[in-house]
Design a protein around this motif. Structure first.
Motif, mmCIF file in Angstrom:
data_model
loop_
_atom_site.group_PDB
_atom_site.id
_atom_site.type_symbol
_atom_site.label_atom_id
_atom_site.label_comp_id
_atom_site.label_asym_id
_atom_site.label_seq_id
_atom_site.Cartn_x
_atom_site.Cartn_y
_atom_site.Cartn_z
ATOM 1 N N LEU A 285 27.524 -1.004 33.849
ATOM 2 C CA LEU A 285 26.905 -2.111 33.077
ATOM 3 C C LEU A 285 25.269 -1.901 33.022
ATOM 4 O O LEU A 285 25.018 -2.128 31.826
ATOM 5 C CB LEU A 285 27.169 -3.603 33.589
ATOM 6 N N ALA A 286 24.729 -1.636 34.215
ATOM 7 C CA ALA A 286 23.359 -1.318 34.286
ATOM 8 C C ALA A 286 22.711 -0.276 33.180
ATOM 9 O O ALA A 286 21.650 -0.535 32.824
ATOM 10 C CB ALA A 286 22.742 -1.202 35.633
ATOM 11 N N SER A 287 23.867 0.752 33.085
ATOM 12 C CA SER A 287 23.372 1.905 32.171
ATOM 13 C C SER A 287 23.498 1.495 30.626
ATOM 14 O O SER A 287 22.880 2.232 29.883
ATOM 15 C CB SER A 287 24.463 3.030 32.332
ATOM 16 N N HIS A 288 23.886 0.431 30.576
ATOM 17 C CA HIS A 288 23.979 0.004 29.112
ATOM 18 C C HIS A 288 23.486 -1.620 29.042
ATOM 19 O O HIS A 288 23.896 -2.532 28.213
ATOM 20 C CB HIS A 288 25.587 -0.138 28.328
ATOM 21 N N ALA A 289 22.426 -1.684 29.857
ATOM 22 C CA ALA A 289 21.863 -3.118 30.031
ATOM 23 C C ALA A 289 21.217 -3.388 28.312
ATOM 24 O O ALA A 289 21.180 -4.625 28.287
ATOM 25 C CB ALA A 289 20.432 -3.018 30.919
ATOM 26 N N GLU A 290 20.730 -2.532 27.684
ATOM 27 C CA GLU A 290 19.889 -2.717 26.400
ATOM 28 C C GLU A 290 21.005 -3.551 25.417
ATOM 29 O O GLU A 290 20.520 -4.285 24.686
ATOM 30 C CB GLU A 290 19.449 -1.533 25.451
ATOM 31 N N LEU A 350 22.105 11.265 35.969
ATOM 32 C CA LEU A 350 22.594 9.891 35.769
ATOM 33 C C LEU A 350 21.819 9.594 34.507
ATOM 34 O O LEU A 350 20.821 10.159 33.963
ATOM 35 C CB LEU A 350 22.122 8.905 37.068
ATOM 36 N N PRO A 351 22.308 8.591 33.992
ATOM 37 C CA PRO A 351 21.469 7.879 32.728
ATOM 38 C C PRO A 351 20.096 7.733 32.919
ATOM 39 O O PRO A 351 19.790 7.438 34.076
ATOM 40 C CB PRO A 351 22.356 6.839 32.252
ATOM 41 N N THR A 352 19.352 7.796 31.971
ATOM 42 C CA THR A 352 17.835 7.642 32.159
ATOM 43 C C THR A 352 17.506 6.206 32.629
ATOM 44 O O THR A 352 16.398 5.980 33.385
ATOM 45 C CB THR A 352 17.191 7.816 30.718
ATOM 46 N N ARG A 353 18.207 5.387 32.353
ATOM 47 C CA ARG A 353 17.972 3.915 32.727
ATOM 48 C C ARG A 353 18.078 3.815 34.342
ATOM 49 O O ARG A 353 17.566 2.937 35.020
ATOM 50 C CB ARG A 353 18.862 2.821 32.080
ATOM 51 N N LEU A 354 19.186 4.438 34.722
ATOM 52 C CA LEU A 354 19.716 4.369 36.129
ATOM 53 C C LEU A 354 18.619 5.255 36.914
ATOM 54 O O LEU A 354 18.116 4.681 38.086
ATOM 55 C CB LEU A 354 20.947 4.691 36.653
ATOM 56 N N GLN A 355 18.034 6.431 36.312
ATOM 57 C CA GLN A 355 16.923 7.072 36.992
ATOM 58 C C GLN A 355 15.623 6.510 37.204
ATOM 59 O O GLN A 355 14.882 6.376 38.096
ATOM 60 C CB GLN A 355 16.848 8.267 36.476
ATOM 61 N N GLU A 356 15.192 5.619 36.236
ATOM 62 C CA GLU A 356 14.023 4.807 36.170
ATOM 63 C C GLU A 356 14.188 3.689 37.394
ATOM 64 O O GLU A 356 13.115 3.185 37.834
ATOM 65 C CB GLU A 356 13.899 4.237 34.884
ATOM 66 N N LEU A 357 15.367 3.145 37.711
ATOM 67 C CA LEU A 357 15.398 2.157 38.754
ATOM 68 C C LEU A 357 15.045 2.766 40.132
ATOM 69 O O LEU A 357 14.559 1.865 40.866
ATOM 70 C CB LEU A 357 16.990 1.581 38.730
#
Length: 723
Positions: A285-290, A350-357
């Motif tokens: 779910l966090a990878s599609h947070a937008e 991993l997806p970019t959003r997870l890498q930024e975390l």
């Protein structure tokens, strides 16, 4: 010879031979109609209408030249042939609901009605899940969400508008049935896994992913950990396993595989699987947070208390201690979630959003003060909201049980409480909020509303709907002012007002003896509506109690005579019984001592609350699992004309016991001057001595008088003898 005579007598000319050869060449591929005609008799089938139609059609076609008969299919006479085979027959008797269990087992189309029964909310609320049962539910719901719900807006938002409580209750009921399948094997249930298949099928065809997400959260709320601890060591404190992991990771300078090598060995196997399944759905779910508007940090804090703790609340908890326990559990699960993502980032992309975390893990750079045994706040974490916090204090009697007020009753007590004497800087904001709720609006859609706060004027629609649902689920609805959702279209009164109006004839329980500064809302009779528009939008309510007609025909003060029986003289035995009866009446009076003695406004101040806690409370407040929580309610506020913008209100109700009266001590000087109390023996002996002394004088006089009389009589007798 003419050509037509050749045709008549059967002679074939050259043209006929050419046409025959052409016809034979064009029909190399034979069909079922080629060849000689055969007499085929159907099996016991007679169709006179078909034969009649065939003959009529033939006669019509050759009516002009009846000398010649064209070839036609031979029609045999009616045959009396019948099949002699005895075919097996299938009975289509369907079992009815009135049949017993044994007859149902022999039915052709059987449905296990018990496995399809929908449980009541009380049964669902009391159901507890083991870690293995919760793991099955989390995996099934996570698979459904992953397939068609990752980009659904508000997937983890509680009470979403498209969610259906009935569908959620059906899913949970089917899951409970799947945990204990029937041992009886039936036609429609050939294996014990049929109940599980019914749950999975219903889960697959559920329309809204919000219902699936709500069932997942229900499973984690009702989780009971093994041995009442998440770690492997049973004798250790509750968070000993996390402290050991935190120290080991920090001491090893945060190695890449700290999650697998340092944390998992400290957990039981079933807890490991449940933790991995939960973190996987959080990561998805966090990878599609937008798209779904739920971040990994918010969802981790949302589920932390349910997943990691065995003791969710204690009896002595208040708002401060309960919020601290929730925040600690949420931040620990957030730490485990980030550690898991960091470890997976070294294995695969991993997806970019997870890498930024996890880019700046462990987030210690630029932090002034690090909290003990907790990871610093990540850069992309949840926000804190400014909340107006109001605490009211209730004084209870010494032996009264602590009540659990509903959210609506708690708000009523707070809004009806006077704030005189409070000098806090935020009291003015609280007073302006109460004024906005109590002012009479001329544009109100409910005519003749009761006196009291109108929560629809200060609370947002989501809060109003949540309060209505909690009051609908309450065992005893309370009387409350009308709560309605602001709407431009005139409509009937809200369901919350209908539910609360059911008890308007019942006296509202206030603070007992009336010593409190609060005053319960009085029940006012509904006014008569003369306008049709008002009548059509007011809804249906219950009829107030009216005086019977027979009671109005007599004047009770003049026409009725009351006779009181005369008081009979009481004997000593009756007097003793009356004393015992008086003592029992006194004990009953003492038992009916009011529980709530007084209520006062304790404090009004501003505080910071995590946004995830608001969703956490809203999602669980209607669940009976939260019956032991501290008494508080969270409400969303409409924009107010105030200097300070506040979007949330928290009202907490605390309880204080009345202290028993202390005995008055006696001074030692006064105790020394007083003589000691005589014993019972000395009192008895002193009484008898005083009695003997009192009657000794009388006794002495009587004895002396008798002696002188005898001496006088003796002298008189001697004198007579001398004469």
């Amino acid at each position: 010879m003419p050509s037509f005579l050749n045709k008549v007598f059967g002679r074939r000319t050259s043209n006929d031979r050419i046409q025959a050869s052409h016809f034979q060449d064009s029909n190399d591929n034979r069909t079922l109609l080629d060849g000689k005609y055969e007499a085929v008799s159907p099996l016991n089938f007679t169709a006179p209408t078909l034969t009649t139609l065939s003959k009529a059609q033939t006669a019509k076609d050759h009516a002009g030249f009846s000398l010649f008969r064209p070839k036609s299919r031979y029609t045999p006479p009616n045959s009396s042939y019948k099949r002699a085979e005895n075919l097996p027959q299938l009975s289509l008797r369907l079992p009815s609901l009135k049949d017993d269990a044994e007859s149902l087992q022999l039915g052709v189309f059987e449905v296990d009605l018990e496995s399809q029964r929908i449980f009541d909310e009380s049964v669902i609320g009391a159901k507890l899940l083991s870690p293995l049962e919760a793991l099955i539910l989390v995996r099934a719901c996570a698979q459904s969400i992953t397939e068609r719900g990752l980009e659904t807006l508000g997937i983890m938002h509680p009470h979403w508008h498209s969610a259906s409580p009935d569908i959620q209750r059906k899913l949970i009921s089917l899951f409970i049935h799947s945990l204990a399948p029937k041992s009886r094997i039936t036609i429609m249930s050939p294996t014990p896994a049929a109940a599980t298949s019914a749950f999975e099928a219903e889960l697959e065809y559920t329309r809204s992913p919000h219902d699936v997400a709500a069932v997942l959260r229900w499973g984690l709320r009702h989780l009971v950990l093994e041995n009442n601890t998440f770690g492997k060591d049973v004798s250790a404190p509750e968070w000993a396993w996390y402290k050991s992991f935190f120290d080991a990771e920090k001491g090893a300078s945060y190695p890449p595989k700290s999650f697998t090598e340092l944390l998992l060995p400290k957990l039981p196997p079933v807890h490991i699987e449940l933790l991995l399944a939960t973190i996987d759905i959080i990561s998805a779910l966090a990878s599609h947070a937008e798209a779904n508007s739920i971040s990994g940090s918010k969802l981790s804090k949302f589920l932390g208390l349910w997943l990691l703790t065995a003791t969710r609340t204690e009896q002595t908890d208040n708002w401060t201690t309960f919020y601290a326990r929730w925040e600690r559990a949420g931040r620990i699960l957030e730490h485990l979630f980030l550690a898991r993502i960091r470890e997976e980032s070294f294995k695969s992309r991993l997806p970019t959003r997870l890498q930024e975390l996890v880019k700046h893990y462990p987030y210690s750079r630029g932090v002034c003060g690090v909290e003990e045994d907790l990871l610093p706040h990540p850069r992309f974490s949840t926000r804190s909201c400014s909340v107006l916090f109001v605490r009211i204090e209730v004084l209870l009697s010494e032996s009264a049980p602590q009540p659990k007020p509903s959210p609506v009753r708690l708000l009523l007590d707070a809004f009806n409480l006077s704030s005189e004497g409070e000098t806090s800087e935020h009291v003015e904001l609280w007073n302006s909020l109460k004024t906005a709720a109590n002012e009479v609006a001329s544009t109100s859609s409910v005519t003749g509303a009761k006196d009291g706060p109108q929560f629809g004027r200060v609370f947002v629609d989501e809060t109003i709907h949540l309060l209505a649902s909690t009051s609908r689920n309450a065992s005893s609805p309370i009387m409350s002012p009308t709560i309605e959702v602001a709407s431009p279209v005139p409509r009937r009164s809200s369901p919350f007002s209908k539910i609360l109006d059911r008890s308007k004839d019942k006296p509202a329980s206030g603070n007992g003896n009336g010593n409190s500064s609060t005053s319960p809302v009085s029940s006012a009779s509904s006014p008569i509506i003369n306008d049709w528009a008002q009548f059509s939008t007011s809804g249906f309510g219950e009829t107030n109690a009216v005086t019977p007609l027979a009671a109005t025909l007599l004047d009770t003060d003049k026409d009725l005579e009351t006779t009181e029986p005369l008081a009979s003289p009481k004997s000593a035995k009756k007097w003793g019984m009356s004393r015992s009866g008086q003592r029992s009446a006194d004990s009953q009076y003492e038992a009916k001592e009011p529980a709530v003695l007084s209520t006062k406004l304790a404090s009004v101040h501003m505080t910071q609350v995590d946004e995830a806690f608001i969703d956490f409370w809203s999602d669980a407040i209607a669940d009976p699992i939260t019956a032991n929580w501290p008494s508080f309610v969270i409400c969303g506020l409409k924009p107010l004309p105030a200097k300070e913008a506040v979007n949330w209100l928290i009202v907490e109700q605390t309880y204080v016991r009345q202290q028993p009266p202390q005995p008055r001590p006696t001074s030692p000087e006064r105790r020394g001057r007083t003589s000691p109390r005589p014993s019972l023996r000395s009192e008895i002996s002193g009484t008898f001595a005083a009695t003997r002394k009192r009657f000794s004088f009388l006794g002495g006089i009587s004895k002396t008088g008798l002696t002188r009389q005898e001496e006088c009589n003796r002298k008189v007798a001697q004198g007579r003898g001398a004469w």
